[in-house]
Design a protein around this motif. Structure first.
Motif, short mmCIF file in Angstrom:
data_model
loop_
_atom_site.label_atom_id
_atom_site.label_comp_id
_atom_site.label_asym_id
_atom_site.label_seq_id
_atom_site.Cartn_x
_atom_site.Cartn_y
_atom_site.Cartn_z
N TYR A 734 0.83 -1.20 0.00
CA TYR A 734 0.00 0.00 0.00
C TYR A 734 0.87 1.25 0.00
O TYR A 734 2.06 1.24 0.36
N ASP A 735 0.23 2.34 -0.43
CA ASP A 735 0.86 3.66 -0.37
C ASP A 735 0.51 4.31 0.96
O ASP A 735 -0.61 4.17 1.46
N ILE A 736 1.48 5.02 1.54
CA ILE A 736 1.27 5.66 2.84
C ILE A 736 1.53 7.16 2.73
O ILE A 736 2.57 7.59 2.22
N ILE A 737 0.57 7.94 3.20
CA ILE A 737 0.70 9.40 3.26
C ILE A 737 0.62 9.81 4.73
O ILE A 737 -0.33 9.45 5.42
N ASN A 738 1.60 10.54 5.18
CA ASN A 738 1.57 11.03 6.56
C ASN A 738 0.68 12.26 6.66
O ASN A 738 0.72 13.14 5.79
N ILE A 739 -0.11 12.32 7.73
CA ILE A 739 -0.96 13.48 7.99
C ILE A 739 -0.78 13.91 9.44
O ILE A 739 -0.30 13.13 10.28
N TYR A 958 12.62 8.88 1.95
CA TYR A 958 11.72 10.03 1.89
C TYR A 958 10.31 9.68 2.37
O TYR A 958 9.83 8.54 2.21
N ILE A 959 9.66 10.66 2.94
CA ILE A 959 8.23 10.54 3.27
C ILE A 959 7.51 11.76 2.71
O ILE A 959 8.12 12.81 2.47
N LEU A 960 6.23 11.59 2.50
CA LEU A 960 5.39 12.70 2.05
C LEU A 960 4.39 13.01 3.16
O LEU A 960 3.65 12.14 3.60
N VAL A 961 4.44 14.25 3.62
CA VAL A 961 3.50 14.71 4.63
C VAL A 961 2.51 15.64 3.95
O VAL A 961 2.89 16.55 3.21
N SER A 962 1.22 15.38 4.18
CA SER A 962 0.20 16.10 3.42
C SER A 962 -0.91 16.60 4.33
O SER A 962 -1.05 16.17 5.48
N LYS A 963 -1.70 17.51 3.79
CA LYS A 963 -2.89 17.95 4.50
C LYS A 963 -4.10 17.08 4.18
O LYS A 963 -5.22 17.40 4.57
N GLY A 964 -3.87 15.99 3.45
CA GLY A 964 -4.98 15.09 3.17
C GLY A 964 -5.09 14.74 1.72
O GLY A 964 -4.32 15.14 0.89
#
Length: 964
Positions: A734-739, A958-964
C-alpha cells in the motif's frame, strides 16, 4: 486597583498640643500627623474626634460633614475600616439633613465609600455609592468636563475590577472621547487604563495597540505617565510570552527612573516587581529574587504594599524548594493582610492558603488542615455555602482528607464542590473541570476505575471544548502551556481506557476522539491566520474578523463568569457560541485561510470513516504511559511510568473501527535496531514484527493508508518494514501518506498544481557565523537537473545558486507552485533549546548587508506566504527530524511549512548519498510532469527508484506529509 481617597487638604501647626483642651480641628491635625509613623496614636485622636462629632461637640468652619469625611480617611489609613465606614455614612447623614441626596457636596463622600467598599470586597455596596456619585455628577455638574471624566474613569476601573468587560470599555472610551484634546495628562491616563482593561479581559492584541498608543502619547510630554505606560506594556508582553521585549522595556524604565528620580524610590516598585515576575516566568529564580528584594527594600514599611511583595517572594522561595523561607514570607504577608484588611479578606485568605500548602508540603498535615478549615469558615461567612469560593476551599480540604486516608469524607466534599461549581460556574469553567479531575483521582485511589474513567472523560469533554473556544484569544505561547496540561490529562485517561479490558469499549473510542480533536491543535490555531487577515486589503474582512475575535473574547470571559453573573448581565453561552459559529462560516467562505479555524470543531472518528474511499484506511497511532496514583505515608503519590505503550486505531469506510494494542516492549531499542539495519544494508526481519505486524493484520483490504503517527512512529517509515514470512515490503502492499491528524481528511480541497517552481541549490555558507560547512556541488547539480526537466514542459522556473540562494529571497516569495530547496538542514537536539521551531531549520546564503543571518529557522518558515503552494521539497539531510511532541507531531520543518500553507511537504528521514538523492529527485519530477499530483508522483517515483536501487535505506529515505 484602589481609587484615590477624596478629602480636604488641612494642615495646622498644633503638633505639640495635648489631648485635653484640643479643638476638633486640633485633634484632626494630630491624627493626620501621627497616621504614618504612629498609627495607634492617630487612631486614638481620630476616635476621640469621632466621639466629639457624634456628640455634636464640634463647631468648625469646614463643616461637620467635612470633618466626618476627613476623620473617615484617617481611620481608613490606620486600618479601622468599620469606623471609617461609619464616619463617611455619618457625614452623609449630616449633609442630607439640609441638602438633597444628589447635592455636589456629597460627591467626595460617595466616592470614598465606593472605594472603601471595593477594598473590603463588598462590590454591590461599592457599585451603589458609585451610582450615587454618577447621579451627583449628572445633576450638579452637568457638562463640567473634569467631573464627568472623573466619574467615567472611576466607573470604568470599577467595572474592570468586578469583571464587567463591556461596561468598563464603554466608560473609559466615553471618557476618552470627552477628554480628547482637553488635557494630555488626562487622556494619557485614560489610554493606559483602557489598555490595561483589555489585558485584564484577555484581548491581548487590542491591549497592545492601546498601550503602544499611550506610550507614544506620553513620550516627551509626561514622563511619569510614560513610565506607567511602559510598565503596563511590559506586563502585557510577559503574558504574551514575548519575554525579550518585556525585559528591554523594563530595564529601560529602571535605568531612566534610577537616573532621574533618585529621591522618589516608590516609582521603582512597579518596574522592580515586573522584572521579578519576568525572571520568575523564565525560571531565573536568582534574578527574580534579587528584583523582588529590591522592591521590598524600596517599599520599606508601606503597609498596603509590603504584604503583596512578601507574598510574591514566598512564591519564588516555594519554586526554589526553600520551604522554610517561603513559610516565613507567607506568615508575614498573612499578618500584613490581617492588619490591613481584617480576618475576612480574600488576600488574607490567599496567604493562609499558601501557608497551608507549605505545611502540606512539609507533611505537617494537621496544621495544613487547621488553616484550610479556617479559610473554609471565612468563606462561609463572607460568601455563604453556595459560592464558588467556598467550593474552592471544600476542594482543598477534600484533597487533604485524601492524604489522611479519610476517603469517604474526601469523596463527599469533592462531590459537594463539583455541585456548587457546576451551579455557580457552569460545566466549562476551569475550576469545575479541576474538581472533576480531582474526583477522577479520588476514584483511582479507591480502585473504582470505571468511575475514574467517567470523571476524566467528562472533564476532557469540557476542557477540550473550552480550549477550542478560547484558543483564538490566546498567544502561541499561552496555547502551548494550555495544551501541555490538556495533553497530560488525555494521557492519564488513556492509561485507563487502553487497558486490555477496556480497549474495545466506549471509553477507548472517546480517547481516540479526544486525540483526533487535540492532535495538531496548535498547528490549526496558528497566528498565521491573524497575520494574513490583518494584512489583507479587504477592509470588510478585517472588520468581520475583528468582530469575530470580540465575540470570542466575550465567550471566553462568559465561561469564567458565574451562572448568576451571566443571568445578571443577560449573557447566554449558547447564543454566543452560535454567533461565533455563524461568523466563522461566513469568514471561511470569504477568506480561505480562515477555514483552518473550523478545524477546532469537535469531530468523531465516524466522520472520518465517512470521508474515506474504498480500500483506504486511516491509521491513528497513539503513544501513552501507564499512570499510577496512591496514598503512601499520607502523601498522594502520582506519576506516569517511564515506559511508553502504543495503540493503533484503524478506521475504514462504513464505520469500521479496529483498535490494535501493540505488545509492550522496549520501542527505543527496537528503533535502534531499525536504524542500524537500514544503515548497514542488513535485511531487517524484526521491525515489522515490533512496529507493524499487528496493524498490518487489519489491512488486508487496503491499498492506501493515511498515517497519523505519534511518538517514535514519527521517526519510522513503515514502507521499508519487511515481512519475512510473505517475503514483501510494505511499500508493495500500500501507499502511505503522513498526515497531522485524521481531521485533515474532513477538510480536503482539490488544488491545482501551479506550473511555477522556485529552486534553490548549494547556497554559499561562508558568511554564516558560528558554522563551518562544506559546499554542496551535488545539490547544485540536482537543482540543475530539476530545472531542465521542468523547462522541457515550459514551466516557469527560477533557480537560485550560491550567493543568490539567500534567506531574503525565499522570504520574498508569495504562493509559488513548488519550492525545492537542496541544502544542509539542522536540528539542535538540546534540552536548552526548548522551542524546536527555533532549533531546527535550513542553511541558506546570507545576503550582503542583510539583517537575515542565513539560517531559515522553522519559526521563520512558518510565517512564509505559501497558502496556494502545492508542494515544498526539502532536499536536505534529515529534514524530517524534529522534536517529538506527542499530540502535535514533529515540531520542526515539516510542521513549519504546513503551517505556512503548503499542501504537501516531501522530506527525508535519513541522510543518503548525493547520487542516490539526485536519481530519486529526477524520477520524482518526471513523474510530476505526467501526474500533476505530488502524491501519485511520489509513489510512482519510488516504485521506479526501487528498480534501480534495491537498498531500502535509499528508496525509503523520503516521506510525504500532506494535509490530506
Amino acid at each position: 486597583m484602589l481609587f484615590m481617597r477624596l478629602g480636604l487638604a488641612i494642615t495646622f501647626s498644633l503638633l505639640g498640643a495635648i489631648l485635653f483642651g484640643q479643638s476638633c480641628l486640633q485633634k484632626l491635625d494630630s491624627a493626620n500627623y501621627f497616621k504614618y509613623n504612629y498609627p495607634l496614636k492617630a487612631k486614638f485622636y481620630a476616635n476621640s474626634l469621632l466621639t466629639d462629632l457624634d456628640s455634636a461637640n464640634c463647631v468648625t468652619e469646614i463643616g461637620i460633614a467635612g470633618m466626618y469625611n476627613n476623620v473617615g480617611l484617617i481611620l481608613w489609613e490606620v486600618n479601622d475600616k468599620q469606623k471609617s465606614l461609619n464616619a463617611f455614612k455619618s457625614g452623609i447623614q449630616q449633609e442630607v439633613q439640609q441638602k438633597d441626596s444628589i447635592h455636589a457636596d456629597l460627591l467626595g463622600l460617595y466616592y470614598n465609600l465606593s472605594a472603601l467598599y471595593q477594598e473590603l470586597g463588598r462590590f454591590d455596596e461599592a457599585g451603589d455609592y458609585l451610582n450615587l456619585a454618577g447621579r451627583v455628577t449628572e445633576a450638579a455638574y452637568g457638562g463640567n468636563r473634569d467631573a464627568r471624566i472623573r466619574f467615567l474613569y472611576r466607573n470604568g476601573v470599577y467595572h474592570r475590577e468586578v469583571g464587567n468587560f463591556q461596561e468598563s470599555l464603554d466608560a473609559l472610551n466615553q471618557a476618552l472621547t470627552i477628554g480628547r484634546g482637553y488635557k494630555d495628562s488626562v487622556t494619557i491616563a485614560l489610554q493606559i487604563e483602557l489598555g490595561t482593561t483589555y489585558r485584564h479581559f484577555g484581548d491581548l492584541q487590542k491591549s497592545e495597540s492601546e498601550l503602544l498608543r499611550a506610550v507614544e502619547m506620553a513620550k516627551g510630554k509626561d514622563e511619569i505617565q510614560y513610565f506607567r505606560a511602559i510598565d503596563r506594556l511590559s506586563a502585557l508582553k510577559i503574558e504574551q510570552g514575548e519575554y525579550s521585549d518585556s525585559e528591554n522595556y523594563l530595564l529601560h524604565n529602571l535605568e531612566k527612573k534610577t537616573s532621574g528620580y533618585q529621591d522618589n524610590q516608590i516609582m521603582m516598585l512597579e518596574t522592580l516587581n515586573g522584572l521579578s515576575v519576568l525572571y520568575y516566568r523564565l525560571n531565573d529564580l536568582k534574578t527574580a529574587n534579587e528584583y523582588i528584594d529590591r522592591a521590598i527594600n524600596t517599599a520599606g514599611d508601606i503597609r498596603n504594599v509590603r504584604p503583596y511583595m512578601i507574598n510574591n517572594l514566598g512564591t519564588i522561595y516555594m519554586r526554589q524548594g526553600n520551604i522554610e523561607k517561603a513559610e516565613e514570607c507567607f506568615k508575614e504577608s498573612a499578618e500584613g493582610f490581617l492588619e490591613l484588611f481584617g480576618s475576612m479578606n480574600p488576600d488574607y485568605a490567599s496567604s493562609l492558603n499558601n501557608l497551608a500548602s507549605i505545611y502540606k508540603e512539609k507533611g505537617e498535615l494537621p496544621k495544613a488542615l487547621d488553616l484550610y478549615m479556617k479559610v473554609l469558615d471565612m468563606d462561609k461567612v463572607i460568601y455563604g455555602t453556595e459560592h464558588a469560593n467556598y467550593a474552592t476551599s471544600l476542594n482543598n480540604v477534600a484533597l487533604l482528607y485524601l492524604q489522611f486516608g479519610n476517603y469517604s469524607l474526601a469523596g463527599k466534599l469533592l462531590q459537594d464542590a463539583k455541585r456548587i461549581r457546576a451551579n455557580t460556574l457552569g460545566n466549562y469553567h476551569p475550576l469545575y473541570i479541576k474538581t472533576v479531575n480531582d474526583l477522577g483521582l479520588y476514584y483511582m485511589i479507591v480502585k473504582d476505575y470505571q468511575s475514574a474513567m467517567e470523571s476524566f472523560d467528562h472533564a476532557l469533554d469540557a476542557e477540550i471544548k473550552h480550549m477550542q473556544d478560547i484558543f483564538p484569544v490566546l498567544t502561541d505561547n499561552q496555547r502551548k502551556l494550555y495544551f501541555d496540561e490538556t495533553r497530560y490529562n488525555i494521557e492519564r485517561f488513556c492509561s485507563l481506557a487502553f487497558k486490555d479490558e477496556n480497549i474495545s469499549g466506549p471509553y477507548a473510542e472517546n480517547a481516540l476522539n479526544h486525540f483526533l480533536n487535540t492532535r495538531g491543535i496548535l498547528f490549526y490555531a496558528s497566528e498565521k491566520m491573524r497575520k494574513l487577515i490583518q494584512n489583507s486589503d479587504d477592509n470588510k474582512i478585517k472588520r468581520d474578523y475583528n468582530t469575530w475575535r470580540e465575540k470570542k473574547y466575550s465567550l471566553a470571559q462568559a465561561y469564567l463568569l458565574t451562572e448568576e453573573d451571566r443571568r445578571k448581565k443577560g449573557i447566554s453561552i449558547t447564543e454566543l457560541e452560535e454567533e461565533c459559529a455563524a461568523l466563522e462560516k461566513d469568514l471561511s467562505r470569504k477568506f480561505k485561510v480562515f477555514a483552518d479555524q473550523e478545524k477546532t470543531t469537535y469531530h468523531h472518528w465516524a466522520e472520518i470513516s465517512n470521508a474515506l474511499e474504498d480500500s483506504t484506511a486511516m491509521v491513528d497511532i497513539i503513544q501513552y504511559r501507564d499512570y499510577k496514583v496512591d496514598v503512601i505515608d499520607e502523601r498522594i503519590d502520582q506519576a506516569f511510568e517511564d515506559e511508553s505503550h502504543y495503540v493503533a486505531f484503524v478506521v475504514k469506510k462504513d464505520s469500521v473501527l479496529k483498535p490494535v494494542k501493540l505488545a509492550a516492549m522496549d520501542f527505543t531499542k527496537g528503533f535502534a535496531t531499525y536504524r542500524n539495519a537500514l544503515k548497514y544494508g542488513v535485511k531487517d526481519k524484526n521491525s515489522y514484527q515490533i512496529f507493524w505486524q499487528p496493524i498490518d493484520s487489519t489491512l488486508s483490504d487496503v491499498n492506501k493508508i493515511y498515517l497519523s503517527p505519534d511518538g517514535i512512529y514519527h521517526k519510522l517509515n513503515p514502507v521499508v518494514f519487511y515481512d519475512a514470512v510473505a517475503d514483501t515490503y510494505m511499500s508493495d502492499k500500500y501507499d502511505i501518506i503522513n498526515i497531522t491528524s485524521g481531521k485533515d481528511l474532513l477538510y480536503r480541497e482539490p488544488t491545482n498544481l501551479l506550473r511555477e517552481a522556485k529552486i534553490f541549490g548549494n547556497p554559499d555558507f561562508s558568511k554564516i557565523e558560528g558554522f563551518t560547512m562544506k559546499q554542496l556541488p551535488g545539490a547544485e547539480r540536482e537543482a540543475n537537473d530539476i530545472t531542465e526537466i521542468l523547462n522541457v514542459r515550459r514551466w516557469k522556473t527560477e533557480t537560485f545558486y550560491f550567493k543568490d540562494a539567500t534567506e531574503d529571497q525565499i522570504k520574498s516569495f508569495s504562493n509559488p507552485g513548488i519550492i525545492h530547496i537542496a541544502t544542509h538542514g539542522y536540528f539542535i537536539d538540546d534540552p536548552n533549546h526548548a522551542d524546536p521551531l527555533h532549533s531546527s531549520g535550513l542553511f541558506l546564503s546570507r545576503g550582503d548587508g542583510s539583517e537575515n543571518d542565513g539560517l531559515l529557522s522553522a519559526y521563520e518558515a512558518m510565517n512564509l506566504v505559501l497558502d496556494q503552494t502545492n508542494l515544498v521539497v526539502l532536499a536536505a539531510c534529515e529534514t524530517g527530524l524534529g522534536k517529538v511532541q506527542n499530540g502535535e507531531g514533529v515540531f520542526g520543518l515539516q510542521r513549519a511549512f504546513l503551517v505556512a500553507g503548503a499542501q504537501n511537504v516531501l522530506l527525508s528521514l535519513v541522510k543518503i548519498n548525493d547520487q542516490a538523492a539526485r536519481n530519486f529527485m529526477n524520477l520524482f519530477y518526471k513523474a510530476l510532469l505526467e501526474e500533476s499530483d505530488p502524491q501519485q508522483a511520489f509513489f510512482n517515483a519510488r516504485a521506479q527508484f526501487r528498480k534501480v536501487d534495491k537498498n531500502p535505506y535509499n528508496w525509503g529515505a523520503y516521506i510525504l506529509v500532506s494535509k490530506g
